[in-house]
Design a protein around this motif. Structure first.
Motif, PDB file in Angstrom:
ATOM      1  N   ALA A 122      10.020  -7.950 -12.615  1.00 46.83           N
ATOM      2  CA  ALA A 122       9.292  -6.825 -13.209  1.00 46.83           C
ATOM      3  C   ALA A 122       8.153  -7.319 -14.088  1.00 46.83           C
ATOM      4  CB  ALA A 122      10.238  -5.947 -14.015  1.00 46.83           C
ATOM      5  N   ILE A 123       8.409  -8.367 -14.863  1.00 49.52           N
ATOM      6  CA  ILE A 123       7.376  -8.932 -15.740  1.00 49.52           C
ATOM      7  C   ILE A 123       6.199  -9.447 -14.919  1.00 49.52           C
ATOM      8  CG2 ILE A 123       6.850 -10.848 -17.314  1.00 49.52           C
ATOM      9  CD1 ILE A 123       9.712 -10.541 -18.413  1.00 49.52           C
ATOM     10  N   ILE A 124       6.496 -10.189 -13.854  1.00 53.46           N
ATOM     11  CA  ILE A 124       5.433 -10.780 -13.026  1.00 53.46           C
ATOM     12  C   ILE A 124       4.644  -9.692 -12.301  1.00 53.46           C
ATOM     13  CG2 ILE A 124       4.940 -12.298 -11.063  1.00 53.46           C
ATOM     14  CD1 ILE A 124       7.495 -13.876 -11.814  1.00 53.46           C
ATOM     15  N   VAL A 125       5.352  -8.745 -11.683  1.00 48.88           N
ATOM     16  CA  VAL A 125       4.688  -7.701 -10.898  1.00 48.88           C
ATOM     17  C   VAL A 125       3.863  -6.778 -11.793  1.00 48.88           C
ATOM     18  CG1 VAL A 125       5.063  -5.682  -9.414  1.00 48.88           C
ATOM     19  CG2 VAL A 125       6.374  -7.778  -9.036  1.00 48.88           C
ATOM     20  N   ASN A 126       4.331  -6.532 -13.000  1.00 45.87           N
ATOM     21  CA  ASN A 126       3.622  -5.611 -13.905  1.00 45.87           C
ATOM     22  C   ASN A 126       2.461  -6.288 -14.628  1.00 45.87           C
ATOM     23  OD1 ASN A 126       3.442  -2.945 -15.139  1.00 45.87           O
ATOM     24  ND2 ASN A 126       4.052  -3.957 -17.034  1.00 45.87           N
ATOM     25  N   SER A 127       2.389  -7.601 -14.601  1.00 52.13           N
ATOM     26  CA  SER A 127       1.338  -8.310 -15.314  1.00 52.13           C
ATOM     27  C   SER A 127      -0.033  -8.031 -14.694  1.00 52.13           C
ATOM     28  CB  SER A 127       1.614  -9.819 -15.287  1.00 52.13           C
ATOM     29  OG  SER A 127       0.588 -10.517 -15.950  1.00 52.13           O
ATOM     30  N   ALA A 128      -1.012  -7.756 -15.554  1.00 53.76           N
ATOM     31  CA  ALA A 128      -2.368  -7.460 -15.073  1.00 53.76           C
ATOM     32  C   ALA A 128      -3.159  -8.734 -14.785  1.00 53.76           C
ATOM     33  CB  ALA A 128      -3.107  -6.605 -16.100  1.00 53.76           C
ATOM     34  N   ASP A 129      -2.644  -9.868 -15.209  1.00 52.60           N
ATOM     35  CA  ASP A 129      -3.357 -11.134 -15.032  1.00 52.60           C
ATOM     36  C   ASP A 129      -2.333 -12.229 -14.767  1.00 52.60           C
ATOM     37  OD1 ASP A 129      -5.377 -12.972 -14.912  1.00 52.60           O
ATOM     38  OD2 ASP A 129      -6.192 -12.556 -16.899  1.00 52.60           O
ATOM     39  N   SER A 137      -0.486  -0.091  -4.783  1.00 50.68           N
ATOM     40  CA  SER A 137       0.538   0.885  -4.402  1.00 50.68           C
ATOM     41  C   SER A 137       1.881   0.203  -4.156  1.00 50.68           C
ATOM     42  CB  SER A 137       0.106   1.674  -3.164  1.00 50.68           C
ATOM     43  OG  SER A 137      -0.200   0.799  -2.093  1.00 50.68           O
ATOM     44  N   ASP A 138       1.849  -1.021  -3.602  1.00 50.63           N
ATOM     45  CA  ASP A 138       3.093  -1.765  -3.377  1.00 50.63           C
ATOM     46  C   ASP A 138       3.682  -2.252  -4.691  1.00 50.63           C
ATOM     47  OD1 ASP A 138       3.182  -1.483  -0.617  1.00 50.63           O
ATOM     48  OD2 ASP A 138       1.935  -3.252  -0.267  1.00 50.63           O
ATOM     49  N   ARG A 139       2.833  -2.594  -5.638  1.00 47.17           N
ATOM     50  CA  ARG A 139       3.322  -2.983  -6.972  1.00 47.17           C
ATOM     51  C   ARG A 139       4.081  -1.831  -7.615  1.00 47.17           C
ATOM     52  NH1 ARG A 139      -0.053  -6.873 -10.809  1.00 47.17           N
ATOM     53  NH2 ARG A 139      -1.212  -8.148  -9.334  1.00 47.17           N
ATOM     54  N   ARG A 140       3.465  -0.666  -7.566  1.00 50.37           N
ATOM     55  CA  ARG A 140       4.079   0.502  -8.209  1.00 50.37           C
ATOM     56  C   ARG A 140       5.380   0.879  -7.507  1.00 50.37           C
ATOM     57  NH1 ARG A 140      -1.023   4.400 -10.020  1.00 50.37           N
ATOM     58  NH2 ARG A 140      -2.329   2.692 -10.793  1.00 50.37           N
ATOM     59  N   ARG A 141       5.379   0.780  -6.194  1.00 47.50           N
ATOM     60  CA  ARG A 141       6.596   1.090  -5.443  1.00 47.50           C
ATOM     61  C   ARG A 141       7.705   0.095  -5.789  1.00 47.50           C
ATOM     62  NH1 ARG A 141       4.624   0.561  -0.793  1.00 47.50           N
ATOM     63  NH2 ARG A 141       3.764   2.669  -0.696  1.00 47.50           N
ATOM     64  N   PHE A 142       7.353  -1.163  -5.946  1.00 45.92           N
ATOM     65  CA  PHE A 142       8.320  -2.197  -6.305  1.00 45.92           C
ATOM     66  C   PHE A 142       8.939  -1.895  -7.673  1.00 45.92           C
ATOM     67  CE2 PHE A 142       9.597  -6.199  -8.232  1.00 45.92           C
ATOM     68  CZ  PHE A 142      10.269  -6.848  -7.205  1.00 45.92           C
ATOM     69  N   LEU A 143       8.089  -1.582  -8.662  1.00 42.41           N
ATOM     70  CA  LEU A 143       8.582  -1.274 -10.000  1.00 42.41           C
ATOM     71  C   LEU A 143       9.426  -0.001  -9.993  1.00 42.41           C
ATOM     72  CD1 LEU A 143       5.327  -2.059 -12.019  1.00 42.41           C
ATOM     73  CD2 LEU A 143       7.417  -3.442 -11.945  1.00 42.41           C
ATOM     74  N   PHE A 144       8.993   0.976  -9.205  1.00 43.63           N
ATOM     75  CA  PHE A 144       9.739   2.232  -9.115  1.00 43.63           C
ATOM     76  C   PHE A 144      11.146   1.987  -8.576  1.00 43.63           C
ATOM     77  CE2 PHE A 144      11.175   5.828  -6.572  1.00 43.63           C
ATOM     78  CZ  PHE A 144      11.112   6.864  -7.489  1.00 43.63           C
ATOM     79  N   PHE A 196      -5.826   0.009 -11.070  1.00 39.66           N
ATOM     80  CA  PHE A 196      -5.910   1.283 -10.364  1.00 39.66           C
ATOM     81  C   PHE A 196      -5.561   1.119  -8.884  1.00 39.66           C
ATOM     82  CE2 PHE A 196      -8.653   1.708 -14.069  1.00 39.66           C
ATOM     83  CZ  PHE A 196      -8.215   2.935 -14.578  1.00 39.66           C
ATOM     84  N   LEU A 197      -5.168   2.226  -8.278  1.00 42.07           N
ATOM     85  CA  LEU A 197      -4.794   2.220  -6.862  1.00 42.07           C
ATOM     86  C   LEU A 197      -5.971   1.850  -5.966  1.00 42.07           C
ATOM     87  CD1 LEU A 197      -2.606   5.452  -6.580  1.00 42.07           C
ATOM     88  CD2 LEU A 197      -1.824   3.114  -6.164  1.00 42.07           C
ATOM     89  N   GLU A 198      -5.658   1.174  -4.877  1.00 42.46           N
ATOM     90  CA  GLU A 198      -6.644   0.939  -3.827  1.00 42.46           C
ATOM     91  C   GLU A 198      -6.959   2.275  -3.147  1.00 42.46           C
ATOM     92  OE1 GLU A 198      -2.671   0.854  -1.768  1.00 42.46           O
ATOM     93  OE2 GLU A 198      -3.459   0.103  -3.687  1.00 42.46           O
TER      94      GLU A 198
END
Length: 225
Positions: A4-11, A62-69, A139-141
């Motif tokens: 979650a930490i890695i996927v949510n990171s903006a950088d 979108s895949d990041r958000r789905r993963f976190l969800f 932001f979303l693609e």
């Protein structure tokens, strides 16, 4: 939690930073990294390593958000109704939960819709992840054009989320949210007060006028509304 930490990171994020967040040793993170990468790959995401920068995610927003969800999905991994071990330690949600709940409930009444508890919690989680990601500047693609009966419903919910949670919302967010509704158990209510939308419009106009007269912006106070 590491995923979650890695996927949510903006950088890029370093192994040391992850270790500090989780209060473990850097060696522990390194030992787990192979399995973490494999786990993240199941979400159509790839962990990229850079010797001097750390780790970052390669993949669609979108895949990041789905993963976190899916990690936090309340119908799968809750105890005591709303608590989740990941959400307690990793900040992937933003926005005032009470305000967002009221916005959803208000639009349910307006559009003669009804969400059972599980679906309501899933929509709430979706929106709080959306707010967090957009506030991070992620932001979303571009999303495909859709022909959904829920487009206006989605647009009005996100319009008020944008206003009262102080977050930028894009048309791609509306399209993606409309698509998300298709997976929710959204039902139609039998009865609707036809004056509800008129009352809301007059109330918002009233607040706007009072704000102008007083020179105080009350338009973002959802409790007042």
């Amino acid at each position: 939690m590491t995923s979650a930490i890695i996927v949510n990171s903006a950088d890029y994020i370093t192994l040391a930073a992850i270790a500090d967040r989780l209060m473990v040793s850097r060696a522990t993170v390194i030992n787990d990294l192979k399995e973490i990468k494999k786990f993240i790959r199941k979400g159509n995401l790839e962990v990229i390593s850079h010797a001097n920068k750390g780790l970052r995610i390669d993949g669609l927003e979108s895949d990041r958000r789905r993963f976190l969800f899916e990690l936090l999905r309340p119908t799968l991994r809750t105890y005591d109704n709303h608590k989740n071990i990941i959400s307690e330690h990793v900040h992937v949600q933003s926005g005032d939960i009470n305000i967002i709940q009221k916005i959803i409930a208000e639009q349910e009444r307006c559009y003669k819709k009804f969400l059972p508890d599980n679906s309501f919690r899933e929509i709430l989680l979706y929106l709080r992840i959306l707010i967090n990601r957009n506030k991070l500047g992620e932001f979303l693609e571009p999303q495909p054009e859709i022909n959904s009966d829920n487009y206006m419903f989605s647009m009005d919910i996100l319009k008020y989320v944008s206003q009262y949670c102080d977050v930028v919302i894009s048309d791609d967010d509306i399209k993606n949210f409309s698509t998300f509704w298709m997976k929710s158990d959204l039902r139609t209510m039998e009865h609707l007060n036809k004056n509800t939308m008129i009352i809301q419009m007059i109330t918002r106009q009233y607040i706007s006028t009072v704000s102008t007269e007083l020179g105080i912006n009350l338009n973002v106070d959802y409790v007042f509304l």
